[in-house]
Scaffold this active site. Structure first.
Site, short mmCIF file in Angstrom:
data_model
loop_
_atom_site.label_atom_id
_atom_site.label_comp_id
_atom_site.label_asym_id
_atom_site.label_seq_id
_atom_site.Cartn_x
_atom_site.Cartn_y
_atom_site.Cartn_z
N GLU A 325 -3.13 -3.28 -4.61
CA GLU A 325 -4.20 -3.57 -3.66
C GLU A 325 -5.55 -3.21 -4.27
O GLU A 325 -5.68 -2.21 -4.97
CB GLU A 325 -3.97 -2.74 -2.39
CG GLU A 325 -5.07 -2.86 -1.34
CD GLU A 325 -4.94 -1.81 -0.24
OE1 GLU A 325 -5.42 -2.05 0.87
OE2 GLU A 325 -4.34 -0.73 -0.52
N LYS A 388 -3.45 -9.41 4.74
CA LYS A 388 -2.94 -8.23 5.44
C LYS A 388 -3.00 -8.45 6.95
O LYS A 388 -4.06 -8.73 7.51
CB LYS A 388 -3.75 -7.00 5.04
CG LYS A 388 -3.20 -5.69 5.58
CD LYS A 388 -4.02 -4.52 5.04
CE LYS A 388 -3.45 -3.18 5.50
NZ LYS A 388 -4.24 -2.05 4.97
N CYS A 439 -0.37 -1.67 1.56
CA CYS A 439 -0.72 -0.29 1.87
C CYS A 439 0.03 0.22 3.10
O CYS A 439 1.25 0.25 3.12
CB CYS A 439 -2.23 -0.16 2.04
SG CYS A 439 -2.83 1.55 1.86
#
Length: 568
Positions: A325, A388, A439
């Protein structure tokens, strides 16, 4: 002759079962127990990883809150929550000041306050049927986590009991019912421990023996809490020891029995070679991307070095390269220089690269946290782009910005809100179908599950730990281990600064990197298309367990009402 003996002499045909007027633990004992419960839970999580302390912490909190008034139960739960979450989430204050850390810790502790109140509320059920204590404890923990994982603003699942069990035999239960079942099992163990310990405590302290008729009582020490009635156990030595021996034996049997749950050691599909590039950053902290070109260059240069080793025959040719990321905080779709550098890396290594990139748009003042596939020769594949789905509130976007600004003007450091994606992170590379999550998304059950039901053969977690520390990174890796077992998939975590590494479908970690270092690791992985029972059941284990927790609360209300209207 005791009171009990005299009563049984007068009624030999139908002896009246005695009742112990029980009291909660003295507050001078319960308060330290609650703090100890939080600390025990803390040490169960990485980086300490002493997983048996999770059931111990559960047991200590259950003992501290048993038979208390609701406000006292909530207060003790809050003490345990602060002792757990304040140090567990200490990584959130490394670069943003104390306020976000304090507010988040207090918010999470509030859910343990609810748990403490709920535990106190079901005490009459426990006193009526002592063997229900372990199950009720497990159900209430699952219910608390189900609520905390979703509220407010989508919830924050960090610190779930299941994530403390990455080295425990209970981890295998994830393949049957996911994280909720592992949490239930860990809390059930705690319930068994407190069931055994409570019997030991009550046999060593003074009590009050009464009868339903109210006759023949001997009073123990006074207590400010209202009495609750519970049955004693009398008879042979075997019967006296059973309330201690049986829960302890069941706890050992449950832990050992979890080892019998089958998990896949390796996939059954095709074999692919995957490289993780951990390029590192110029400096840790929120300004790690102040030199955004340097972050991108680090990952490009590390990939070029990998290509040189492949060309020299020192390393196997990868089928896929994974960058973490934020490895390109410059939008490579809009910045020709950034795009050219990524193309250079992909062309030289002769493999597609999954790039973690910050993309501008779609609207003015908006950005996206994305994983985008960059193919050698052709560049960005816009059909294989994942945005995301679960941006982090107050970190990637600011809900209620005007209100939040009254608390802290630091919210304005987030100038552009990240917008969420709408589709699961299923990325088709060619030799493999990836399940990409970014994440903190690895902590959310449905985000990971949706990639597997969408066809993912390999779980990929792209993360940026440059604003945190090694403790946070290891806590995140524990979540990856659970997801690998839960879905029977090989998995990997790629971080800008570490920890990166590969995880087998049975939860074993390989090639884990150091923290704040530049490293490249390459490994052959066998893919898998099968589905575990947990994948097939989806959210149903959590729904059923949470519903049973709600039913227990209702049942306790009925028992409490009957106790209030009971004559005499």
């Amino acid at each position: 002759m005791t009171t009990l003996d005299r009563d049984e002499t007068h009624a030999p045909a139908a002896p009246t079962r005695p009742v112990v007027t029980g009291r909660p633990l003295p507050l001078r004992v319960a308060a330290p127990l609650a703090v100890a419960a939080g600390l025990a839970l803390l040490v169960a999580f990485p980086p300490y990883g002493v997983w048996p302390l999770a059931p111990v912490g559960v047991a200590l909190l259950a003992a501290a809150t048993h038979r208390r008034r609701l406000r006292a139960g909530a207060g003790l739960g809050f003490l345990a929550g602060v002792a757990l979450f304040a140090p567990l989430l200490a990584w959130t204050n490394l670069h943003t000041g104390y306020l976000p850390w304090v507010l988040l810790s207090l918010l999470q502790a509030g859910y343990l306050a609810l748990l403490g109140a709920a535990t106190a509320w079901v005490s009459p059920l426990v006193d009526r049927v002592r063997w229900s204590w372990p199950v009720l404890t497990g159900l209430l923990w699952v219910g608390q986590e189900a609520l905390r994982d979703r509220t407010p603003f989508g919830g924050f699942p960090w610190g779930r009991l299941a994530f403390s069990q990455d080295t425990s035999p209970l981890l295998r239960l994830a393949s049957l019912g996911g994280a909720p079942l592992v949490t239930f099992a860990a809390a059930l163990l705690g319930g068994l421990l407190v069931t055994a310990a409570w019997h030991t405590w009550t046999t060593l302290r003074p009590t009050t023996l009464t009868h339903p008729s109210g006759t023949g009582s001997t009073t123990g020490p006074a207590d400010t809490e209202p009495p609750v009635e519970t049955a004693t156990v009398t008879g042979s030595s075997a019967r006296r020891y059973a309330p201690v021996a049986v829960p302890a034996a069941l706890a050992v049997a449950l832990t050992a029995g979890a080892l019998l749950v089958p998990v896949a050691a390796a996939g059954s599909g095709a074999t692919v070679t995957v490289a993780i590039v951990q390029g590192n950053v110029p400096r840790l902290g929120l300004d790690f991307n102040a030199q955004r070109q340097a972050v991108l260059n680090n990952h490009v240069d590390a990939t070029l070095e990998l290509a040189a080793r492949v060309a020299a025959g020192q390393q196997r040719q990868p089928d896929l390269v994974v960058w973490p990321e934020n490895s390109s905080d410059i939008d490579p779709l809009r910045n020709p220089t950034a795009g050219a550098r990524i193309s250079q890396a992909a062309d030289t290594v002769r493999a597609p690269i999954l790039v973690g990139a910050v993309l501008l748009g779609p609207g003015a003042g908006q950005v996206r946290n994305a994983g985008i596939l960059w193919r050698p020769g052709t560049g960005a594949d816009l059909d294989q782009l994942y945005t995301k789905r679960h941006p982090v509130p107050f970190a990637e976007y600011v809900p209620l910005r005007d209100v939040a600004r009254m608390v802290s003007k630091q919210v304005d450091l987030i100038r552009n809100d990240f917008v969420p994606g709408s589709t699961p992170g299923v990325v088709r590379v060619g030799p493999a179908v990836l399940g990409d999550v970014i994440c903190f998304e690895v902590a959310y059950d449905e985000v990971v599950r949706d990639t597997v039901t969408g066809g993912a053969q390999l779980l990929v977690v792209q993360t940026n730990n440059a604003t945190f520390d090694v403790a946070e990174a290891r806590q995140q890796l524990a979540m990856v281990r659970l997801r690998a077992v839960e879905h029977g998939r090989p998995a990997l975590m790629a971080s800008t600064v570490g920890v990166s590494g590969f995880v087998a479908p049975d939860g074993r970690v390989s090639d884990a990197t150091g923290f704040n270092t530049r490293e490249v690791v390459v490994r052959q992985l066998r893919l898998d298309d099968g589905r575990t029972l947990a994948t097939r059941l989806g959210w149903w284990p959590e729904v059923v367990l949470a519903a049973l927790a709600a039913a227990a609360l209702v049942g306790a209300a009925v028992v409490r009402r009957r106790q209030r209207i009971m004559p005499g």
